[in-house]
Design an enzyme around this catalytic site. Structure first.
Site, mmCIF file in Angstrom:
data_model
loop_
_atom_site.group_PDB
_atom_site.id
_atom_site.type_symbol
_atom_site.label_atom_id
_atom_site.label_comp_id
_atom_site.label_asym_id
_atom_site.label_seq_id
_atom_site.Cartn_x
_atom_site.Cartn_y
_atom_site.Cartn_z
ATOM 1 N N HIS A 1 0.822 -1.205 -0.113
ATOM 2 C CA HIS A 1 -0.030 -0.006 -0.224
ATOM 3 C C HIS A 1 1.099 0.978 -0.179
ATOM 4 C CE1 HIS A 1 -3.170 -2.749 1.973
ATOM 5 N NE2 HIS A 1 -3.447 -3.073 0.769
ATOM 6 N N GLU B 1 -3.082 -3.608 -4.567
ATOM 7 C CA GLU B 1 -4.837 -3.458 -4.895
ATOM 8 C C GLU B 1 -5.371 -2.074 -4.806
ATOM 9 O OE1 GLU B 1 -5.695 -2.842 -1.887
ATOM 10 O OE2 GLU B 1 -4.843 -4.421 -0.753
#
Length: 341
Positions: free
Chosen positions: A256, A294
């Site tokens: 992230h 993601e």
């Protein structure tokens, strides 16, 4: 290799400076005013290097420095051929043992491959380098995965980016030192729109403390010239919420990412820190074959940045809180197309 300026200063990690001077076909590298190595460079589809003089006390470092100088000077250069004397030479045995140089069918020629060079853990990891943690499988929260090593503390990666002209480094997050900075970044409207983690100092202290206690997550601060500018979370995918959405391997890592400082944004900055982050994760454990992410499926700018670094979009899928794009970068693809400099 630059031809307009015969002198170039490069800065390998944990060396004060490496000075290179190319005149005609002669390359001389020195460190702290002392000559490390002098070479004859023969141009061609695969440049050939012939050692003329080498510092015997630092012979292996000298060979590494010459490979670094050539690859950092020309990101399109994929291979180097070393022409060794019949009697061998200092540092060659260690270079062959480490994978820096490879034997060829011609005994007098040794090969250096860019894809192998950037997989050598030193000097990028420095003191943070540890042997691969031995594998022992266990179950946690219904998931079978390897036991994870203890988390590092302090700086874990450093490299001088020759195109950016700055040091890019990664260090572990320190809650006492970084809480206010993290809080400010997360409450930035631009970051909040994608992360949705705005809140108070107390809420963010609890958020970071939870991650610190989680063996599958590692929180990192990205720095340019030692100025903190970004926050990263690296995680082992097998134990993460992403695992049900693709066939996660035991040593896949996920990321992230957020850039908190506005003046450190821009495509050239992203190319530097993203390649450094992925490089670190592939070096941290040689068993890691994929790095995944993601981002929100509508975060087209980030997806395009990642594609420029070699990621591909495997599919879109639904988390409870967002529609996500599964971005995947394989180890082989990263190092074969390696643009580090």
């Amino acid at each position: 290799m630059p031809a307009t300026d015969p002198s170039l200063s490069l800065h390998p990690p944990r060396w004060r400076s490496l000075q290179g001077r190319l005149q005609h076909d002669r390359l001389s590298l020195s460190w702290e005013g002392r000559t490390l190595i002098e070479l004859r460079v023969l141009p061609g589809d695969i440049p050939q290097l012939q050692v003329l003089e080498v510092c015997h006390e630092r012979a292996q470092h000298a060979l590494w420095a010459a490979c670094y100088w050539m690859f950092a000077s020309d990101v399109q250069c994929q291979r180097l051929l070393w022409r060794q004397p019949a009697s061998g030479g200092p540092g060659l045995a260690a270079a062959l043992d480490s994978g820096l140089l490879l034997a060829t069918e011609q005994p007098e020629l040794l090969l250096c491959e860019r894809a192998l060079f950037w997989q050598l853990p030193q000097p990028w990891l420095g003191a943070a380098q540890c042997p691969a943690f031995p594998q022992l499988m266990l179950m946690s929260e219904g998931k079978r995965h390897p036991r994870r090593p203890g988390k590092p503390v302090g700086e874990v990666y450093r490299r001088f980016d020759t195109r950016l002209g700055a040091w890019v480094s990664l260090r572990t997050l320190d809650i006492d030192q970084d809480l206010a900075r993290f809080n400010r970044w997360q409450n930035n409207p631009r970051v909040l729109a994608f992360w949705q983690e705005g809140g108070s100092l107390e809420q963010h202290q609890q958020y970071l403390a939870k991650l610190a206690a989680d063996p599958h997550a590692l929180t990192l601060i990205g720095c340019f010239d030692d100025e903190p500018f970004a926050y990263f979370e690296a995680y082992w995918a097998k134990e993460d919420r992403i695992a049900p959405f693709y066939p996660a391997d035991d040593y896949d890592r996920g990321i992230h990412m957020l850039v908190g400082e506005e003046h450190q944004r821009g495509p050239h900055k992203v190319a530097s820190w993203m390649s450094a982050l992925v490089h670190y994760l592939f070096l941290d454990d040689p068993r890691t074959q994929r790095v995944v992410a993601e981002p929100r499926a509508d975060n087209q700018r980030m997806i395009e940045y990642m594609q420029r670094q070699g990621f591909h979009c495997d599919k879109e899928f639904d988390f409870p809180h967002k529609r996500a794009a599964l971005m995947v970068l394989g180890r082989e693809r990263f190092f074969e197309r390696c643009q580090l400099a």
